[in-house]
Design a protein around this motif. Sequence first.
Motif, PDB file in Angstrom:
ATOM      1  N   SER A  70       7.540  -5.620  -6.968  1.00 25.85           N
ATOM      2  CA  SER A  70       8.167  -4.307  -7.147  1.00 25.85           C
ATOM      3  C   SER A  70       9.686  -4.407  -7.151  1.00 25.85           C
ATOM      4  O   SER A  70      10.362  -3.731  -7.936  1.00 25.85           O
ATOM      5  CB  SER A  70       7.718  -3.354  -6.036  1.00 25.85           C
ATOM      6  OG  SER A  70       6.320  -3.152  -6.072  1.00 25.85           O
ATOM      7  N   ILE A 111       7.575   8.067  -3.880  1.00 25.12           N
ATOM      8  CA  ILE A 111       7.214   6.669  -4.136  1.00 25.12           C
ATOM      9  C   ILE A 111       6.136   6.211  -3.167  1.00 25.12           C
ATOM     10  O   ILE A 111       5.182   5.531  -3.558  1.00 25.12           O
ATOM     11  CB  ILE A 111       8.460   5.763  -4.035  1.00 25.12           C
ATOM     12  CG1 ILE A 111       9.465   6.133  -5.128  1.00 25.12           C
ATOM     13  CG2 ILE A 111       8.067   4.287  -4.156  1.00 25.12           C
ATOM     14  CD1 ILE A 111      10.751   5.332  -5.079  1.00 25.12           C
ATOM     15  N   ARG A 115       2.628   4.964  -4.491  1.00 23.46           N
ATOM     16  CA  ARG A 115       2.218   3.595  -4.193  1.00 23.46           C
ATOM     17  C   ARG A 115       0.873   3.579  -3.458  1.00 23.46           C
ATOM     18  O   ARG A 115       0.072   2.662  -3.637  1.00 23.46           O
ATOM     19  CB  ARG A 115       3.264   2.907  -3.313  1.00 23.46           C
ATOM     20  CG  ARG A 115       4.597   2.660  -3.957  1.00 23.46           C
ATOM     21  CD  ARG A 115       4.587   1.452  -4.833  1.00 23.46           C
ATOM     22  NE  ARG A 115       5.927   1.107  -5.278  1.00 23.46           N
ATOM     23  CZ  ARG A 115       6.206   0.488  -6.411  1.00 23.46           C
ATOM     24  NH1 ARG A 115       5.235   0.138  -7.227  1.00 23.46           N
ATOM     25  NH2 ARG A 115       7.449   0.197  -6.749  1.00 23.46           N
ATOM     26  N   THR A 116       0.645   4.582  -2.617  1.00 21.81           N
ATOM     27  CA  THR A 116      -0.583   4.613  -1.821  1.00 21.81           C
ATOM     28  C   THR A 116      -1.810   4.864  -2.687  1.00 21.81           C
ATOM     29  O   THR A 116      -2.821   4.157  -2.581  1.00 21.81           O
ATOM     30  CB  THR A 116      -0.501   5.705  -0.741  1.00 21.81           C
ATOM     31  OG1 THR A 116       0.602   5.427   0.125  1.00 21.81           O
ATOM     32  CG2 THR A 116      -1.783   5.758   0.081  1.00 21.81           C
ATOM     33  N   ASN A 122       1.680   0.837 -10.945  1.00 22.13           N
ATOM     34  CA  ASN A 122       2.809   0.358 -10.161  1.00 22.13           C
ATOM     35  C   ASN A 122       4.031   0.064 -11.017  1.00 22.13           C
ATOM     36  O   ASN A 122       5.163   0.303 -10.593  1.00 22.13           O
ATOM     37  CB  ASN A 122       2.415  -0.909  -9.387  1.00 22.13           C
ATOM     38  CG  ASN A 122       1.845  -0.582  -8.021  1.00 22.13           C
ATOM     39  OD1 ASN A 122       2.165   0.426  -7.414  1.00 22.13           O
ATOM     40  ND2 ASN A 122       0.980  -1.444  -7.532  1.00 22.13           N
ATOM     41  N   ILE A 125       5.936   3.207 -11.787  1.00 20.00           N
ATOM     42  CA  ILE A 125       6.678   3.685 -10.611  1.00 20.00           C
ATOM     43  C   ILE A 125       8.007   2.942 -10.495  1.00 20.00           C
ATOM     44  O   ILE A 125       9.062   3.556 -10.281  1.00 20.00           O
ATOM     45  CB  ILE A 125       5.850   3.484  -9.330  1.00 20.00           C
ATOM     46  CG1 ILE A 125       4.549   4.293  -9.389  1.00 20.00           C
ATOM     47  CG2 ILE A 125       6.662   3.893  -8.101  1.00 20.00           C
ATOM     48  CD1 ILE A 125       3.582   3.987  -8.257  1.00 20.00           C
ATOM     49  N   SER A 126       7.973   1.628 -10.643  1.00 24.55           N
ATOM     50  CA  SER A 126       9.202   0.828 -10.571  1.00 24.55           C
ATOM     51  C   SER A 126      10.154   1.191 -11.701  1.00 24.55           C
ATOM     52  O   SER A 126      11.367   1.309 -11.488  1.00 24.55           O
ATOM     53  CB  SER A 126       8.869  -0.663 -10.633  1.00 24.55           C
ATOM     54  OG  SER A 126       8.029  -1.042  -9.572  1.00 24.55           O
ATOM     55  N   THR A 143       9.098   1.358  -0.984  1.00 25.04           N
ATOM     56  CA  THR A 143       8.168   0.380  -1.541  1.00 25.04           C
ATOM     57  C   THR A 143       7.483  -0.399  -0.435  1.00 25.04           C
ATOM     58  O   THR A 143       6.278  -0.661  -0.491  1.00 25.04           O
ATOM     59  CB  THR A 143       8.917  -0.583  -2.492  1.00 25.04           C
ATOM     60  OG1 THR A 143       9.391   0.155  -3.624  1.00 25.04           O
ATOM     61  CG2 THR A 143       8.007  -1.707  -2.965  1.00 25.04           C
ATOM     62  N   GLY A 146       5.094   2.186   1.131  1.00 20.51           N
ATOM     63  CA  GLY A 146       4.058   2.578   0.177  1.00 20.51           C
ATOM     64  C   GLY A 146       3.080   1.469  -0.122  1.00 20.51           C
ATOM     65  O   GLY A 146       1.865   1.693  -0.184  1.00 20.51           O
ATOM     66  N   ASN A 147       3.594   0.250  -0.303  1.00 25.83           N
ATOM     67  CA  ASN A 147       2.696  -0.890  -0.533  1.00 25.83           C
ATOM     68  C   ASN A 147       1.846  -1.180   0.697  1.00 25.83           C
ATOM     69  O   ASN A 147       0.673  -1.545   0.581  1.00 25.83           O
ATOM     70  CB  ASN A 147       3.506  -2.136  -0.913  1.00 25.83           C
ATOM     71  CG  ASN A 147       3.886  -2.153  -2.373  1.00 25.83           C
ATOM     72  OD1 ASN A 147       3.381  -1.382  -3.163  1.00 25.83           O
ATOM     73  ND2 ASN A 147       4.795  -3.027  -2.741  1.00 25.83           N
ATOM     74  N   HIS A 150      -0.930   1.318   0.680  1.00 20.74           N
ATOM     75  CA  HIS A 150      -1.914   1.018  -0.374  1.00 20.74           C
ATOM     76  C   HIS A 150      -2.795  -0.175   0.011  1.00 20.74           C
ATOM     77  O   HIS A 150      -4.025  -0.113  -0.105  1.00 20.74           O
ATOM     78  CB  HIS A 150      -1.193   0.727  -1.685  1.00 20.74           C
ATOM     79  CG  HIS A 150      -2.101   0.240  -2.769  1.00 20.74           C
ATOM     80  ND1 HIS A 150      -2.977   1.079  -3.425  1.00 20.74           N
ATOM     81  CD2 HIS A 150      -2.296  -0.997  -3.302  1.00 20.74           C
ATOM     82  CE1 HIS A 150      -3.664   0.388  -4.322  1.00 20.74           C
ATOM     83  NE2 HIS A 150      -3.274  -0.873  -4.263  1.00 20.74           N
TER      84      HIS A 150
END
Length: 203
Positions: A70, A111, A115-116, A122, A125-126, A143, A146-147, A150
Motif C-alpha cells: 500500500s 480508508i 481497507r477493512t 485495495n 484505495i491507494s 493503512t 485498516g490493513n 482486514h
Amino acid sequence: MGDIINHAIDWLLETTQLEGFYLLLLTIPLAIVQGFFGFFPFSTLIFLQISALGLVNGLITSWLIGIIASIVVYYCCKFLFADWFNRKMSRNVGRYEKWQKYFQNYGVWSIIFLRTLPIMPNNVISFMASISSIKSSAYFVSTLVGNLSHIWLFGIISSSILLPDTDLRTLTVSYIAFCSAMVVLFAIEQWRRRQARQSGRSL
C-alpha cells in the motif's frame, strides 16, 4: 483469470521451493504487483501465508506485506505517476465521486473502513488517497490500522476453512473489542469536529 494467477503462484512456489519466512521473498513482490494492478485478490496471499506459516505468523506477515504494498503504490502514484493517474481518474470521476467525498469528509476513517471491508479494491484505495488531501502520515496510520482490521477479520473467517480445529474465541473477542474501540474513537472525533464547527459559528 483468477485460476490462471493461482496456477502461476503454485508454479512459482514449486519452482522456487521457498518455505517458512523465506516465502516473503515471493509474497512481497506479488503483493506490490497486486497493489498496482489487482490481477488477483489479496486473499490469495493471505491463504498462502497462513498455510505456510500458521495462523498467527501468517496473519502478521500478511499484515506487513499489505502495508508495504500500500505504501509503495501510494508513493509511486503520488510522485511518479501523478499526472497520468490524474488523467485516468478524471475520465472516471463519476464512478468514484462519492468515495472522493468520503475521503474529504472523513479522511483516515474512510480508508480504515474501505481497507477493512472489500467494498473497493485495495489498489483503487491507494490511487484515490494519492490524489486526495490526506497527508502522507495520516495515510500511513490509516493503512496500518485498516490493513490490521482486514487481516484480522479475514483470519477469523478463513481459519475455519484452513485450520478447522483452531479455537477462534480469543481472536474473535479481541477483534470485537478492537472494532468497538475504533467506533468509540470515531464517535469522539466526530463530536469534537461538530463542537469546533459550532464554536466557529458562534464567534
